[in-house]
Write an enzyme that holds these catalytic residues in place. Sequence first.
Site, mmCIF file in Angstrom:
data_model
loop_
_atom_site.group_PDB
_atom_site.id
_atom_site.type_symbol
_atom_site.label_atom_id
_atom_site.label_comp_id
_atom_site.label_asym_id
_atom_site.label_seq_id
_atom_site.Cartn_x
_atom_site.Cartn_y
_atom_site.Cartn_z
ATOM 1 N N GLY A 25 77.978 41.549 -63.828
ATOM 2 C CA GLY A 25 77.202 42.772 -64.022
ATOM 3 C C GLY A 25 75.740 42.496 -64.267
ATOM 4 C CB ALA A 26 73.688 39.650 -63.398
ATOM 5 N N GLY A 29 70.448 46.348 -66.828
ATOM 6 C CA GLY A 29 70.724 46.366 -68.255
ATOM 7 C C GLY A 29 70.843 45.010 -68.906
ATOM 8 N N GLY A 31 73.016 42.605 -68.576
ATOM 9 C CA GLY A 31 73.301 41.486 -67.690
ATOM 10 C C GLY A 31 72.056 40.950 -67.014
ATOM 11 C CB SER A 150 80.828 48.366 -77.585
ATOM 12 O OG SER A 150 80.284 49.571 -78.092
ATOM 13 C CE1 TYR A 176 82.108 51.041 -73.057
ATOM 14 C CE2 TYR A 176 81.639 51.941 -75.233
ATOM 15 C CZ TYR A 176 81.353 51.052 -74.214
ATOM 16 O OH TYR A 176 80.314 50.165 -74.367
#
Length: 309
Positions: A25-26, A29, A31, A150, A176
Site C-alpha cells: 500500500g505504498a 498516505g 505507505g 490502529s 474495521y
Amino acid sequence: MRRVATPWTTAQIPDQTGRTVLVTGATSGLGRETAKELAARGARVVLAVRDTAKGQRVAAGLAGTTEVRQLDLTDLASVRAFADSWAQQDERARTIDVVVANAGIMMVPFARTADGFESQVGTNHLGHHALVCQLLPHLAPDGRVVVVSSLVHKTGKVDLADLNWERRAYSASGAYAQSKLANLLFALELQRRLHASGSLQRVLAAHPGWAATSLQGRSGNAIADRLTGVGNRFIAQSAAAGAQPSLAAATADLPGGSFLGPSGPGEVRGAPRLVGRTALASDLGLAADLWAVSAQLTGVDALERAAAR
C-alpha cells in the site's frame, strides 16, 4: 539499529544501504511516507501495490532504489503470484530485511473480496496473513515484520465463528475495528511462533494515531464523511507524522512484540513511543485461534512445527 529516544524523529533512522524493505500500500498516505523515508536512507524499497501505474509515478518521485510490483491483497491468487515471483529471484535479491504490512481500507460499505471475504478483514488481515506467511522463507535471519494496526483496535472484537460477516448485521466501523484487532493478534501469534522456533526474527506493530490520509471519508455516509473531513483538518496529524511509528518499528532497536504509537494525549498525535494494547489484543489463546481460522480460510500457514512444540 538504535533504541527509541524521546522524542523519536526520522533523523534517528540509521543508514539503510544494502537492506531491502517491502511496503504494501505504498502509493499514498502512510505507505508512501514510509517508502519515501527508507528509500532516502539508502534502502532498496519495493512498493507492493494494486495500481502499478500509480506506483510507478510515486516511485519516480522517491530518492534511492525503488521498484514496483503488483499485489492485490483482496485476491489470494494475486498474493500467491507475488510470492511465487519473489521466490524466483536470486538469493540476494529475494532476501527481505523488513516487511511493512501497511495496506488497508477503512470503514467502507459492505463488499466481498475475490475469495468471498468481507473486504476489510480480507484486505487488512487475511491478505497480509497469506502474504507474510509466504514471504517468511525469504526474511533475513535478523529481519522483521511491521504490522500497521490502529487506535480503533481498542473497540474491536473478533468473531471467530463469523469473521466474514455472513450472519451478523454488517457494521463498517465494527468490521474495521475487528480487522485492526486481528492485525495485533496476527503479530502476537507470529512473534510467538518465531520465538518458539528459535528464530531471531522479530514482529512489531505500530499505529499512526489520527493521521489524515486518503483512507478516510469512504464510508458512504455523507454526514460521517463530512465530520471525518473536519477532524482531518483540525485534529489529525499529517501522513508523514503518522508514518513515524511504522518507521520506528522498522528501524529502532526494539524487541519483538513491541507496539508503537504517538506519544500525545490519547495517542492521537505526537512522536512515537511504546504504547499499550487491550486485553483482547494480548490474548494468546485468541491469537492462536485466529491464526488457525486464518490459515484455514487462506490455505496458508507457517512454522507449524514450531507452533506445535
